[in-house]
Design a protein around this motif. Structure first.
Motif, PDB file in Angstrom:
ATOM      1  N   GLY A  30      39.489  47.090  44.153  1.00 15.86           N
ATOM      2  CA  GLY A  30      39.125  47.902  42.998  1.00 15.86           C
ATOM      3  C   GLY A  30      38.367  47.109  41.955  1.00 15.86           C
ATOM      4  N   ILE A  31      38.786  45.865  41.730  1.00 15.15           N
ATOM      5  CA  ILE A  31      38.088  45.000  40.776  1.00 15.15           C
ATOM      6  C   ILE A  31      36.643  44.774  41.208  1.00 15.15           C
ATOM      7  CG2 ILE A  31      37.971  42.656  39.846  1.00 15.15           C
ATOM      8  CD1 ILE A  31      41.078  42.612  40.108  1.00 15.15           C
ATOM      9  N   LYS A  32      36.464  44.417  42.471  1.00 14.45           N
ATOM     10  CA  LYS A  32      35.123  44.113  42.969  1.00 14.45           C
ATOM     11  C   LYS A  32      34.193  45.318  42.830  1.00 14.45           C
ATOM     12  CE  LYS A  32      36.019  39.893  44.375  1.00 14.45           C
ATOM     13  NZ  LYS A  32      35.402  38.716  43.723  1.00 14.45           N
ATOM     14  N   ASN A  33      34.690  46.497  43.195  1.00 10.14           N
ATOM     15  CA  ASN A  33      33.871  47.707  43.068  1.00 10.14           C
ATOM     16  C   ASN A  33      33.502  47.963  41.608  1.00 10.14           C
ATOM     17  OD1 ASN A  33      33.782  48.404  45.818  1.00 10.14           O
ATOM     18  ND2 ASN A  33      35.766  49.422  45.687  1.00 10.14           N
ATOM     19  N   TRP A  54      55.525  40.835  42.761  1.00  6.84           N
ATOM     20  CA  TRP A  54      55.758  40.539  41.350  1.00  6.84           C
ATOM     21  C   TRP A  54      56.064  39.059  41.173  1.00  6.84           C
ATOM     22  CZ3 TRP A  54      59.691  45.095  40.611  1.00  6.84           C
ATOM     23  CH2 TRP A  54      58.997  46.302  40.523  1.00  6.84           C
ATOM     24  N   ASN A  55      55.162  38.212  41.578  1.00 14.11           N
ATOM     25  CA  ASN A  55      55.329  36.770  41.419  1.00 14.11           C
ATOM     26  C   ASN A  55      53.972  36.149  41.113  1.00 14.11           C
ATOM     27  OD1 ASN A  55      54.084  35.820  44.139  1.00 14.11           O
ATOM     28  ND2 ASN A  55      55.626  37.342  44.764  1.00 14.11           N
ATOM     29  N   GLU A  56      54.006  34.981  40.516  1.00 11.15           N
ATOM     30  CA  GLU A  56      52.776  34.342  40.056  1.00 11.15           C
ATOM     31  C   GLU A  56      51.814  34.051  41.200  1.00 11.15           C
ATOM     32  OE1 GLU A  56      51.512  30.517  37.262  1.00 11.15           O
ATOM     33  OE2 GLU A  56      53.615  31.113  37.477  1.00 11.15           O
ATOM     34  N   GLU A  57      52.324  33.642  42.334  1.00  9.33           N
ATOM     35  CA  GLU A  57      51.468  33.313  43.469  1.00  9.33           C
ATOM     36  C   GLU A  57      50.681  34.533  43.937  1.00  9.33           C
ATOM     37  OE1 GLU A  57      51.818  31.317  47.951  1.00  9.33           O
ATOM     38  OE2 GLU A  57      53.621  31.874  46.829  1.00  9.33           O
ATOM     39  N   SER A  58      51.308  35.699  43.951  1.00  7.91           N
ATOM     40  CA  SER A  58      50.630  36.910  44.402  1.00  7.91           C
ATOM     41  C   SER A  58      49.692  37.482  43.343  1.00  7.91           C
ATOM     42  CB  SER A  58      51.663  37.974  44.787  1.00  7.91           C
ATOM     43  OG  SER A  58      52.470  37.552  45.856  1.00  7.91           O
ATOM     44  N   LEU A  59      50.059  37.315  42.070  1.00 11.36           N
ATOM     45  CA  LEU A  59      49.279  37.908  40.990  1.00 11.36           C
ATOM     46  C   LEU A  59      48.052  37.082  40.615  1.00 11.36           C
ATOM     47  CD1 LEU A  59      52.157  39.084  38.605  1.00 11.36           C
ATOM     48  CD2 LEU A  59      50.753  40.520  40.094  1.00 11.36           C
ATOM     49  N   ALA A  60      48.129  35.770  40.750  1.00 11.57           N
ATOM     50  CA  ALA A  60      47.031  34.904  40.319  1.00 11.57           C
ATOM     51  C   ALA A  60      45.681  35.274  40.935  1.00 11.57           C
ATOM     52  CB  ALA A  60      47.371  33.441  40.604  1.00 11.57           C
ATOM     53  N   PRO A  61      45.590  35.568  42.249  1.00 10.89           N
ATOM     54  CA  PRO A  61      44.285  35.938  42.810  1.00 10.89           C
ATOM     55  C   PRO A  61      43.699  37.209  42.202  1.00 10.89           C
ATOM     56  CG  PRO A  61      45.822  35.320  44.549  1.00 10.89           C
ATOM     57  CD  PRO A  61      46.626  35.437  43.299  1.00 10.89           C
ATOM     58  N   ILE A  62      44.562  38.090  41.711  1.00 11.75           N
ATOM     59  CA  ILE A  62      44.074  39.312  41.068  1.00 11.75           C
ATOM     60  C   ILE A  62      43.282  38.963  39.814  1.00 11.75           C
ATOM     61  CG2 ILE A  62      44.793  41.397  39.837  1.00 11.75           C
ATOM     62  CD1 ILE A  62      47.181  41.562  41.761  1.00 11.75           C
ATOM     63  N   PHE A  63      43.850  38.112  38.976  1.00  9.04           N
ATOM     64  CA  PHE A  63      43.171  37.759  37.731  1.00  9.04           C
ATOM     65  C   PHE A  63      41.975  36.846  37.983  1.00  9.04           C
ATOM     66  CE2 PHE A  63      47.553  38.809  36.602  1.00  9.04           C
ATOM     67  CZ  PHE A  63      47.310  39.830  35.702  1.00  9.04           C
ATOM     68  N   GLU A  64      42.053  36.032  39.015  1.00  5.91           N
ATOM     69  CA  GLU A  64      40.889  35.214  39.380  1.00  5.91           C
ATOM     70  C   GLU A  64      39.717  36.093  39.792  1.00  5.91           C
ATOM     71  OE1 GLU A  64      42.301  32.628  42.420  1.00  5.91           O
ATOM     72  OE2 GLU A  64      43.604  31.477  41.070  1.00  5.91           O
ATOM     73  N   ALA A  65      40.013  37.222  40.435  1.00  5.57           N
ATOM     74  CA  ALA A  65      38.950  38.131  40.885  1.00  5.57           C
ATOM     75  C   ALA A  65      38.217  38.779  39.719  1.00  5.57           C
ATOM     76  CB  ALA A  65      39.539  39.205  41.796  1.00  5.57           C
ATOM     77  N   CYS A  66      38.835  38.795  38.548  1.00  7.24           N
ATOM     78  CA  CYS A  66      38.206  39.403  37.369  1.00  7.24           C
ATOM     79  C   CYS A  66      37.087  38.538  36.792  1.00  7.24           C
ATOM     80  CB  CYS A  66      39.248  39.658  36.283  1.00  7.24           C
ATOM     81  SG  CYS A  66      40.555  40.804  36.731  1.00  7.24           S
ATOM     82  N   GLY A  67      37.008  37.283  37.199  1.00 10.01           N
ATOM     83  CA  GLY A  67      36.011  36.383  36.646  1.00 10.01           C
ATOM     84  C   GLY A  67      36.257  36.177  35.163  1.00 10.01           C
ATOM     85  N   ARG A  68      35.252  36.419  34.348  1.00 13.21           N
ATOM     86  CA  ARG A  68      35.382  36.268  32.896  1.00 13.21           C
ATOM     87  C   ARG A  68      35.823  37.551  32.204  1.00 13.21           C
ATOM     88  NH1 ARG A  68      33.911  32.457  29.902  1.00 13.21           N
ATOM     89  NH2 ARG A  68      33.126  33.862  28.274  1.00 13.21           N
TER      90      ARG A  68
END
Length: 262
Positions: A30-33, A54-68
């Protein structure tokens, strides 16, 4: 350093794409689109995410995908995934999201006193606990949006302003007030309420209405004082159909004069 949602209020209010999915890869898609279509920021509904993520390891890639692009999270206790959780546990999930990269979290106005009238507690112990939670979020370098959702009634401007000032007193960074509108006349009055809230409150305000009249107000609210606009990239079983599409919002906001920013 996290990029906050409201670093510069003289820019266009951020078109904030709301994403709900049961898995991190679903959110990332969804972020990429949305990035290709010009999203300014993101909102993730963690209550819709499967609990094993619901853990940092799983959530971190989500926020990384947002870029800036900044991202905020909510975790409402109203679905099967979260219905059994205490508010302390809900808040713990949001703190995990901050550590993973979230720039803003939602603290409900009735957090620690669930079910309070108009979702805004007046209980001194709950209020003190909210203030400490907000302080903890700030110490972690993130922002707080405090929200009240009133499904059962229409609220006039004076009532909304009183609620907004109460939220401001708890040191939230953004005031979010959501109410129902049951007629076209109430929808029209809601536009005036949005403008009056913006003028009356010191903090950025997000004013939304629910029900069948909500989409029109959501599409124009930021021209009258709301500090952001929630929208969706597309419609499916995970996304609320009353939220406008990002492509429609871009068409409006790229050609709109924001009088309240002058």
């Amino acid at each position: 350093m996290k990029r906050f949602l409201f670093e510069n209020l003289y820019e266009r209010p951020p078109l904030t794409v709301s994403i709900s999915a049961p898995t991190p890869i679903g959110i990332i898609c969804g972020i990429k689109n949305a990035l290709y279509d010009g999203a300014d920021a993101f909102l993730f509904h963690l209550e819709k995410l499967n609990p094993e993520f619901w853990n940092e390891e799983s959530l971190a890639p989500i926020f990384e995908a947002c870029g800036r692009k900044p991202a905020m999270v909510v975790c409402y206790p109203n679905v099967d995934n979260t219905r059994h959780l205490t508010d302390d546990e809900v808040f713990g999930i949001e703190l995990t999201a901050i550590r993973a990269g979230a720039a803003c979290v939602d603290i409900r106005g009735d957090m620690f006193d669930r079910g309070a009238h108009r979702e805004l507690t007046r209980n001194p112990e709950a209020i003190e606990k909210q203030k400490k939670a907000i302080e903890q979020v700030h110490e972690m370098g993130a922002q707080v949006i405090m929200s009240c959702h009133v499904w059962s009634e229409y609220l006039d401007s004076e009532t909304l302003i009183k609620m907004g000032r109460e939220i401001e007193s708890r040191d939230a960074d953004i005031v979010k007030l959501v109410m129902n509108a049951f007629s076209e006349d109430q929808m029209v009055e809601a536009y005036t309420s949005t403008y009056r809230l913006h003028k009356a409150l010191e903090k950025p305000v997000l004013h939304l209405i629910l029900g069948k009249y909500s989409q029109t107000h959501r599409m124009l609210g930021a021209a009258l004082g709301s500090c952001l606009s929630f929208c969706v990239e597309n419609y499916d079983e995970y996304r609320q159909p009353l939220k406008p599409k990002l492509s429609a919002m871009r068409a409006i906001y790229d050609n709109l004069q924001y009088y309240h920013f002058e």
